[in-house]
Enzyme design. Sequence first.
Site, mmCIF file in Angstrom:
data_model
loop_
_atom_site.group_PDB
_atom_site.id
_atom_site.type_symbol
_atom_site.label_atom_id
_atom_site.label_comp_id
_atom_site.label_asym_id
_atom_site.label_seq_id
_atom_site.Cartn_x
_atom_site.Cartn_y
_atom_site.Cartn_z
ATOM 1 N N GLU A 156 0.831 -1.197 0.000
ATOM 2 C CA GLU A 156 0.000 0.000 0.000
ATOM 3 C C GLU A 156 0.872 1.256 0.000
ATOM 4 O O GLU A 156 1.833 1.356 0.744
ATOM 5 C CB GLU A 156 -0.908 0.011 1.237
ATOM 6 C CG GLU A 156 -1.841 -1.192 1.322
ATOM 7 C CD GLU A 156 -2.609 -1.200 2.639
ATOM 8 O OE1 GLU A 156 -2.679 -0.140 3.298
ATOM 9 O OE2 GLU A 156 -3.139 -2.256 2.998
ATOM 10 N N THR A 158 3.353 4.527 -1.431
ATOM 11 C CA THR A 158 4.556 4.731 -2.241
ATOM 12 C C THR A 158 5.621 3.675 -1.995
ATOM 13 O O THR A 158 6.559 3.550 -2.774
ATOM 14 C CB THR A 158 5.157 6.124 -1.954
ATOM 15 O OG1 THR A 158 5.436 6.225 -0.559
ATOM 16 C CG2 THR A 158 4.195 7.226 -2.378
ATOM 17 N N GLU A 189 4.651 -13.164 8.390
ATOM 18 C CA GLU A 189 5.815 -13.342 7.523
ATOM 19 C C GLU A 189 7.082 -12.934 8.267
ATOM 20 O O GLU A 189 8.105 -13.634 8.242
ATOM 21 C CB GLU A 189 5.611 -12.454 6.292
ATOM 22 C CG GLU A 189 6.361 -12.843 5.052
ATOM 23 C CD GLU A 189 5.867 -11.984 3.894
ATOM 24 O OE1 GLU A 189 4.877 -12.390 3.253
ATOM 25 O OE2 GLU A 189 6.462 -10.918 3.651
#
Length: 452
Positions: free
Chosen positions: A36, A38, A101
């Site tokens: 999500e 830049t 993760e």
Amino acid sequence: MLYIINKSLPSSSQSIPSSLSFRPWSFDVFISFNGEGTCETFAHNLFLALKRRQVITFKVRGEIPREETIPQSLLLLIEESRIAIIIFSRNYARSSRRLNELAFIMKNKDVRGKVVIPVFYDVKPSEVKSQTSYYREALAMHELNYNYSKGKVESWKKALAKASDLSGWDVASGDESEHIQKMVGRISSELFGLMQHSKESADTGLIGIQARKQELKLLLDVGTGGVRIVGISGMWGSGKSTLALSIYDEIIHEFKGCCFVQNVRARSRMHGLKMLQEEILSNVLKEEVTLMNLEQGISMMARRLCQSKVLIVLDDVDHADHLDMLVGSDNWFGEGSRIIFTTRNQDLVTARSSLAHNVRMLDDEEAIELFSRRAFWNSKPAQGFEEVSRNMVSKFGGHPAALIQMGRILHDKNEWKSILDRLEGRPVNEILKEFKTFDDGLVRNFFPRFLT
């Protein structure tokens, strides 16, 4: 979910626990980030920069499923990657998948000795470590909205704190392209160190490789001036490609730009030489290069590479055009450059190289060991097979590919005598031709890994 794979190069410096060093690393880099905002552009640019450096890189592209469970395929990618890059952005902790993760990566670091590099993108390391600001809000959201157990959230907090303490990059300010350039440099250095660690073990299984590497290193004389073009000749299956790849891996860090072009003969026939010119220029210049024709490729090489110290290896060359179009002449390359090509054509070596190296066949002791490793899974022949093994080695004259093939054929076979009887009286060249016809790619794929 789609995983993108890039072609790779060197390997890294952080130590691996000796008890785990036998497990191979399949990939170079795994990038963990929340796409999500830049941050996705930054991750993609880093990905492309690593690709240009020939680093095998994985990043997740597309929609991130909402489920908490990480797919087994993704766990495997993480586990089998040498380096994990974690890009902490303002939105990273909003994804429970990214947090799981992260926890798996940090556990993998402890168990497998994985190198983990944090990148702080528009957040401060202290925010990640202490879970303040955006991270406090995200973790509170998980506790309230998804009702995760306190233990689960605590495990995420510990993983965040441990990762933020590692040496990494703060890219909250400054030129992103400059940050990426420095990151790629460090990652390449890490990978090279890891490769040296793994190659120390691997090379011990490449029978006779050390002596042959030393002979070639003397010819290359890396670190001295001038441009040297070294032709490596030898018959099919003699170990030319193995030797070239091994020396390439060892000296690559000495050069500004590098490229190892595999299977020139076959690939030029399938795709043409322009594609191979593009491959060399893209890898050496570390930018995507698209050419209109061969003439443009020749011009760009001579113009762009003449000031650079480069290392280029052309594997399996069989025509003068390959050398004319891909490496031209000495004045294409900068001071200290080294060009290596392998070929079965001795005339090419004589005509087009400044230095020649002919690959020696294995001596009797080396040949016995190689054959025994394939036939008996040991460095010596099994009891009762000593004489027949010596006869086999004598018949093939220390030819590595033939000994590997015969060892594979005879492994776990009870019909040794009948096989040897069928070989009796047949010319060696005829047998070698049969091996080569049976699977022309076997030695190329297998020979670099013929340790047992």
